[in-house]
Design a protein around this motif. Structure first.
Motif, PDB file in Angstrom:
ATOM      1  N   HIS A 226      45.555  14.873  71.966  1.00  0.00           N
ATOM      2  CA  HIS A 226      45.967  13.662  71.269  1.00  0.00           C
ATOM      3  C   HIS A 226      47.109  12.989  72.023  1.00  0.00           C
ATOM      4  CE1 HIS A 226      46.519  11.215  67.565  1.00  0.00           C
ATOM      5  NE2 HIS A 226      47.756  11.156  68.018  1.00  0.00           N
ATOM      6  N   LEU A 227      48.059  13.788  72.445  1.00  0.00           N
ATOM      7  CA  LEU A 227      49.196  13.270  73.203  1.00  0.00           C
ATOM      8  C   LEU A 227      48.725  12.643  74.507  1.00  0.00           C
ATOM      9  CD1 LEU A 227      52.214  12.953  73.300  1.00  0.00           C
ATOM     10  CD2 LEU A 227      52.399  15.244  74.262  1.00  0.00           C
ATOM     11  N   LEU A 228      47.800  13.298  75.157  1.00  0.00           N
ATOM     12  CA  LEU A 228      47.268  12.773  76.412  1.00  0.00           C
ATOM     13  C   LEU A 228      46.581  11.428  76.183  1.00  0.00           C
ATOM     14  CD1 LEU A 228      46.716  13.177  79.415  1.00  0.00           C
ATOM     15  CD2 LEU A 228      44.588  14.333  78.787  1.00  0.00           C
ATOM     16  N   GLU A 229      45.819  11.362  75.103  1.00  0.00           N
ATOM     17  CA  GLU A 229      45.129  10.108  74.785  1.00  0.00           C
ATOM     18  C   GLU A 229      46.154   8.995  74.572  1.00  0.00           C
ATOM     19  OE1 GLU A 229      42.844  10.320  71.219  1.00  0.00           O
ATOM     20  OE2 GLU A 229      41.953   8.343  71.494  1.00  0.00           O
ATOM     21  N   LEU A 230      47.216   9.325  73.859  1.00  0.00           N
ATOM     22  CA  LEU A 230      48.255   8.338  73.592  1.00  0.00           C
ATOM     23  C   LEU A 230      48.901   7.857  74.883  1.00  0.00           C
ATOM     24  CD1 LEU A 230      49.688   6.878  71.373  1.00  0.00           C
ATOM     25  CD2 LEU A 230      51.112   8.878  70.990  1.00  0.00           C
ATOM     26  N   ILE A 231      49.230   8.782  75.762  1.00  0.00           N
ATOM     27  CA  ILE A 231      49.839   8.399  77.038  1.00  0.00           C
ATOM     28  C   ILE A 231      48.906   7.485  77.830  1.00  0.00           C
ATOM     29  CG2 ILE A 231      50.586   9.244  79.285  1.00  0.00           C
ATOM     30  CD1 ILE A 231      51.460  11.810  77.881  1.00  0.00           C
ATOM     31  N   ASN A 232      47.648   7.900  77.917  1.00  0.00           N
ATOM     32  CA  ASN A 232      46.689   7.085  78.674  1.00  0.00           C
ATOM     33  C   ASN A 232      46.540   5.701  78.086  1.00  0.00           C
ATOM     34  OD1 ASN A 232      46.147   9.064  80.518  1.00  0.00           O
ATOM     35  ND2 ASN A 232      44.373   9.877  79.423  1.00  0.00           N
ATOM     36  N   GLN A 233      46.496   5.638  76.762  1.00  0.00           N
ATOM     37  CA  GLN A 233      46.300   4.346  76.123  1.00  0.00           C
ATOM     38  C   GLN A 233      47.524   3.454  76.266  1.00  0.00           C
ATOM     39  OE1 GLN A 233      44.974   5.218  72.151  1.00  0.00           O
ATOM     40  NE2 GLN A 233      42.840   4.986  72.765  1.00  0.00           N
ATOM     41  N   ILE A 234      48.701   4.038  76.166  1.00  0.00           N
ATOM     42  CA  ILE A 234      49.908   3.229  76.334  1.00  0.00           C
ATOM     43  C   ILE A 234      49.948   2.657  77.744  1.00  0.00           C
ATOM     44  CG2 ILE A 234      52.417   3.308  76.542  1.00  0.00           C
ATOM     45  CD1 ILE A 234      52.487   5.234  74.233  1.00  0.00           C
ATOM     46  N   LEU A 235      49.620   3.466  78.717  1.00  0.00           N
ATOM     47  CA  LEU A 235      49.595   2.979  80.088  1.00  0.00           C
ATOM     48  C   LEU A 235      48.539   1.882  80.249  1.00  0.00           C
ATOM     49  CD1 LEU A 235      50.851   3.381  82.832  1.00  0.00           C
ATOM     50  CD2 LEU A 235      49.023   4.953  83.397  1.00  0.00           C
ATOM     51  N   ASP A 236      47.366   2.130  79.644  1.00  0.00           N
ATOM     52  CA  ASP A 236      46.285   1.156  79.706  1.00  0.00           C
ATOM     53  C   ASP A 236      46.690  -0.182  79.133  1.00  0.00           C
ATOM     54  OD1 ASP A 236      42.894   2.454  79.258  1.00  0.00           O
ATOM     55  OD2 ASP A 236      44.073   1.875  81.018  1.00  0.00           O
ATOM     56  N   ILE A 237      47.209  -0.153  77.918  1.00  0.00           N
ATOM     57  CA  ILE A 237      47.503  -1.418  77.254  1.00  0.00           C
ATOM     58  C   ILE A 237      48.648  -2.127  77.964  1.00  0.00           C
ATOM     59  CG2 ILE A 237      49.196  -0.817  75.468  1.00  0.00           C
ATOM     60  CD1 ILE A 237      47.117  -2.383  73.593  1.00  0.00           C
ATOM     61  N   SER A 238      49.551  -1.356  78.546  1.00  0.00           N
ATOM     62  CA  SER A 238      50.631  -1.993  79.290  1.00  0.00           C
ATOM     63  C   SER A 238      50.078  -2.662  80.544  1.00  0.00           C
ATOM     64  CB  SER A 238      51.666  -0.940  79.655  1.00  0.00           C
ATOM     65  OG  SER A 238      52.357  -1.347  80.787  1.00  0.00           O
ATOM     66  N   LYS A 239      49.123  -1.996  81.186  1.00  0.00           N
ATOM     67  CA  LYS A 239      48.494  -2.585  82.368  1.00  0.00           C
ATOM     68  C   LYS A 239      47.761  -3.857  82.005  1.00  0.00           C
ATOM     69  CE  LYS A 239      46.820   1.394  84.389  1.00  0.00           C
ATOM     70  NZ  LYS A 239      45.670   2.097  84.966  1.00  0.00           N
ATOM     71  N   ILE A 240      46.995  -3.792  80.904  1.00  0.00           N
ATOM     72  CA  ILE A 240      46.209  -4.945  80.491  1.00  0.00           C
ATOM     73  C   ILE A 240      47.127  -6.115  80.198  1.00  0.00           C
ATOM     74  CG2 ILE A 240      44.725  -5.911  78.705  1.00  0.00           C
ATOM     75  CD1 ILE A 240      43.492  -3.171  78.369  1.00  0.00           C
ATOM     76  N   GLU A 241      48.183  -5.840  79.420  1.00  0.00           N
ATOM     77  CA  GLU A 241      49.033  -6.943  78.984  1.00  0.00           C
ATOM     78  C   GLU A 241      49.861  -7.516  80.109  1.00  0.00           C
ATOM     79  OE1 GLU A 241      51.064  -5.682  75.505  1.00  0.00           O
ATOM     80  OE2 GLU A 241      49.299  -5.992  74.261  1.00  0.00           O
ATOM     81  N   SER A 242      50.097  -6.754  81.156  1.00  0.00           N
ATOM     82  CA  SER A 242      50.824  -7.358  82.270  1.00  0.00           C
ATOM     83  C   SER A 242      49.856  -7.820  83.350  1.00  0.00           C
ATOM     84  CB  SER A 242      51.841  -6.377  82.848  1.00  0.00           C
ATOM     85  OG  SER A 242      51.190  -5.208  83.293  1.00  0.00           O
ATOM     86  N   GLY A 243      48.588  -7.870  82.989  1.00  0.00           N
ATOM     87  CA  GLY A 243      47.592  -8.440  83.896  1.00  0.00           C
ATOM     88  C   GLY A 243      47.233  -7.578  85.079  1.00  0.00           C
ATOM     89  N   HIS A 244      47.548  -6.272  85.014  1.00  0.00           N
ATOM     90  CA  HIS A 244      47.295  -5.427  86.175  1.00  0.00           C
ATOM     91  C   HIS A 244      46.006  -4.644  86.101  1.00  0.00           C
ATOM     92  CE1 HIS A 244      51.777  -5.682  87.016  1.00  0.00           C
ATOM     93  NE2 HIS A 244      51.156  -6.260  88.006  1.00  0.00           N
ATOM     94  N   LEU A 245      45.239  -4.839  85.002  1.00  0.00           N
ATOM     95  CA  LEU A 245      44.030  -4.040  84.912  1.00  0.00           C
ATOM     96  C   LEU A 245      42.886  -4.789  85.564  1.00  0.00           C
ATOM     97  CD1 LEU A 245      43.309  -1.406  82.765  1.00  0.00           C
ATOM     98  CD2 LEU A 245      41.513  -3.066  82.459  1.00  0.00           C
ATOM     99  N   GLU A 246      42.199  -4.143  86.477  1.00  0.00           N
ATOM    100  CA  GLU A 246      41.060  -4.776  87.129  1.00  0.00           C
ATOM    101  C   GLU A 246      39.778  -4.119  86.677  1.00  0.00           C
ATOM    102  OE1 GLU A 246      43.372  -5.727  91.267  1.00  0.00           O
ATOM    103  OE2 GLU A 246      41.467  -4.671  91.354  1.00  0.00           O
ATOM    104  N   LEU A 247      38.776  -4.939  86.421  1.00  0.00           N
ATOM    105  CA  LEU A 247      37.473  -4.383  86.058  1.00  0.00           C
ATOM    106  C   LEU A 247      36.695  -4.052  87.319  1.00  0.00           C
ATOM    107  CD1 LEU A 247      36.290  -6.800  83.230  1.00  0.00           C
ATOM    108  CD2 LEU A 247      37.325  -4.543  82.993  1.00  0.00           C
ATOM    109  N   ARG A 248      35.964  -2.941  87.269  1.00  0.00           N
ATOM    110  CA  ARG A 248      35.075  -2.633  88.396  1.00  0.00           C
ATOM    111  C   ARG A 248      33.647  -2.808  87.910  1.00  0.00           C
ATOM    112  NH1 ARG A 248      37.626   2.892  89.842  1.00  0.00           N
ATOM    113  NH2 ARG A 248      39.783   2.216  89.761  1.00  0.00           N
ATOM    114  N   ARG A 249      33.134  -4.008  88.149  1.00  0.00           N
ATOM    115  CA  ARG A 249      31.803  -4.329  87.628  1.00  0.00           C
ATOM    116  C   ARG A 249      30.706  -3.764  88.509  1.00  0.00           C
ATOM    117  NH1 ARG A 249      34.480  -9.357  85.692  1.00  0.00           N
ATOM    118  NH2 ARG A 249      33.594  -9.891  83.668  1.00  0.00           N
ATOM    119  N   GLU A 250      29.631  -3.325  87.855  1.00  0.00           N
ATOM    120  CA  GLU A 250      28.447  -2.880  88.593  1.00  0.00           C
ATOM    121  C   GLU A 250      27.265  -3.034  87.656  1.00  0.00           C
ATOM    122  OE1 GLU A 250      28.084   1.415  88.978  1.00  0.00           O
ATOM    123  OE2 GLU A 250      29.833   1.669  87.673  1.00  0.00           O
ATOM    124  N   ALA A 251      26.062  -3.013  88.229  1.00  0.00           N
ATOM    125  CA  ALA A 251      24.861  -3.067  87.396  1.00  0.00           C
ATOM    126  C   ALA A 251      24.519  -1.641  87.002  1.00  0.00           C
ATOM    127  CB  ALA A 251      23.720  -3.690  88.185  1.00  0.00           C
TER     128      ALA A 251
END
Lengths: 406, 131
Positions: A226-251
């Motif tokens: 649970h703690l790990l999930e929280l850490i990952n999600q906090i990092l994720d949402i911080s990346k998203i909100e500061s515009g640093h998250l890039e999508l890797r699109r593929e078919a």
């Protein structure tokens, strides 16, 4: 029938007299000073405004050399100006572009605007000058200039302030991202051994555990994850909100993706006797970030299972709708009150009070899901009523079909 | 018996990895920093190295760089271990010459699978042929 005028000459003179009186009144009433200057430079005629403006009485001004009205410093060149006017006399402003000044009887100077006209009197060139005192205007002009300079200075200062603050904000944002990245690294390191050793204990390869020990180790393991999930999600949402998250699109095969996610949920659903149904009708390739799609579907499906009581139903409907993929995750769960619908997509918001023993989440799953969907250019919406279950619907724009592309 | 070298500056992490790998039937040696990692790698010629990326003395990248220059270790399986997980980390590690990349916290099953995969489908055996 009118009688013949007995004294025609007298009436003409009278007419002329009253006409002259009218013109004189006009001239005297003019706000600007009007002067007539002869070839020798002497003032032959003036109006009341000229007396007031220059401070001379009428008697003093008549016959006065006009040079007296010119500032002492300029008198030298004035004769030349008068000569050049005489060579080309016409009605025009005097000294265009120059700052002209007049001098009063008391020697004080004031800014003026002068207009000149020729007047031929018995073969001699007289010059009519109309003089306007523009002291007021100069004052106002100066004030406007000063205000403009002040505002420009203030604006420049404010702009510099804004730029500095924007640079500070960028810097703070950068520091925050770096901090979060190193924090997440620091937090993950001990979790690595906590989770690892818990797993080893659970596997009982180092010796058997009694029931309580096994359960306790399970708790450690579960909360560590649970703690790990929280850490990952906090990092994720911080990346998203500061515009640093890039999508890797593929078919990739959407069917297969749905299958994988449902398989991941199966055990959890089974423990609550919840039926999981796959009603996907989109069997084409989807062009998107595959891992993030799995994240999105996993979040919605696990929420559905989490908030549905024993024996309920959770199902996934999806299909092509025009140029979009429409996916709905539905459940027969406890539902969400209307007024909470906007809030559920906010960071750390958890629905209502934790009833029916619902496990606490991180409160970040839906905000991240929404961000990820929107990064793909899609939208997410919810239909839900307390006691009536929920339906979360997302739409994703599809890449142009092969037919359109070729 | 296959020999695995673990390089990680955290003692508890080394103990975890050692326990898991020894249970798999591998022989395990440890290094606590990058310098020690290089020495042991050169002295013992392991069949696989688990290299943490953030280590004192020499980082995982530096150790790998030096190893890969030696023809004996050009195709030695080396797994990168890291708690970082920033975007591009995996690609960067693989581009630098790591054979595989595992993010901490490690799922034991994933660790066992990767080690198994790399040790039992190797293309060329170590040149000094001590096995």
């Amino acid at each position: 029938m009118t009688a013949p005028d007995p004294n025609p000459h007298a009436s003409t003179v009278h007419q002329q007299g009253s006409l002259e009186s009218r013109f004189r009144k006009l001239v005297e009433a003019a706000p600007d000073a009007i002067l007539e200057v002869n070839e020798q430079g002497r003032i032959m005629f003036l109006n009341e405004a000229a007396e007031r403006m220059f401070g001379y009485s009428r008697g003093e001004m008549l016959g006065l050399d006009v040079e007296n009205l010119v500032p002492a410093a300029m008198r030298g060149g004035h004769a030349k100006h008068r000569a050049s006017y005489a060579s080309r006399p016409n009605t025009r402003p005097m000294g265009t572009g120059l700052e002209l000044q007049g001098q009063r009887k008391d020697g004080s100077l004031f800014p003026v605007e002068i207009s000149l006209s020729p007047n031929w009197i018995e073969g001699s060139l007289h010059v009519i000058a109309s003089v306007r005192d523009i002291t007021e205007r100069r004052v106002v002009e100066a004030r406007i200039r000063a205000l403009r300079e002040q505002y420009t200075a203030e604006l420049t200062a404010k702009n510099e302030q804004l730029e500095a603050r924007s640079r500070e904000a960028e810097q703070a944002n950068r520091l925050k991202t770096e901090f979060l990245a190193s924090m997440s690294h620091e937090l993950r390191t001990p979790l690595h051994t906590i989770i690892g050793f818990s797993e080893l204990l659970t596997e009982q390869l180092e010796g058997p555990l009694n029931e309580k020990q096994h359960r306790f180790v399970g708790h450690i393991s579960q909360d560590a994850r649970h703690l790990l999930e929280l850490i990952n999600q906090i990092l994720d949402i911080s990346k998203i909100e500061s515009g640093h998250l890039e999508l890797r699109r593929e078919a990739f095969d959407f069917d297969h993706c749905v299958g994988e996610v449902l398989a991941g949920i199966r055990n959890h659903a089974a423990t609550k006797n919840i039926t999981l149904e796959n009603q996907n009708s989109f069997h084409d390739a989807l062009f998107a970030d595959r891992l993030r799609m799995k994240e999105i579907l996993y979040n919605l499906l696990s929420n559905a299972v989490k908030f549905t009581p024993e024996g309920g139903r959770v199902w996934l409907e999806s299909g092509r709708e025009g140029n979009s993929l429409r996916v709905s995750v539905c459940d027969t769960g406890i539902g969400i009150p209307q007024q909470e619908h906007p809030s559920i997509f906010e960071k750390f918001y958890q629905v209502g009070d934790s009833s029916a023993g619902v496990r606490e989440g991180t409160g970040l799953g839906l905000p991240i899901t929404k961000h990820l969907i929107e990064l793909h250019g899609g939208t997410i919406s919810v239909e839900s009523w307390p006691g009536k279950g929920s339906r979360f619907t997302l739409t994703l724009p599809l890449a142009p079909s092969r037919d359109e592309r070729s | 018996m296959k020999r695995i070298l673990i390089a990680d500056d955290k003692a508890t992490s080394r103990e975890l990895l050692r326990t898991v790998l020894e249970r798999q039937g591998y022989m395990v040696t440890e290094a606590a920093d990058g310098g020690e990692a290089l020495e042991k790698a050169q002295a013992e010629t392991p069949d696989l190295i688990l290299l943490d990326l953030q280590m004192p003395v020499r980082t995982g990248y530096e150790v790998l760089g030096e190893l890969r220059q030696d023809p004996r270790y050009a195709s030695l399986p080396v797994i990168a271990l890291t708690a970082s997980a920033m975007p591009g980390d995996r690609e960067r590690a693989l581009a630098a010459g790591f054979t595989a990349y595992i993010a901490k916290p490690v799922a034991l099953a994933q660790l066992r699978a990767e080690v198994q995969r790399l040790l039992h489908t190797e293309v060329s055996p170590p040149i000094d042929g001590t096995h």
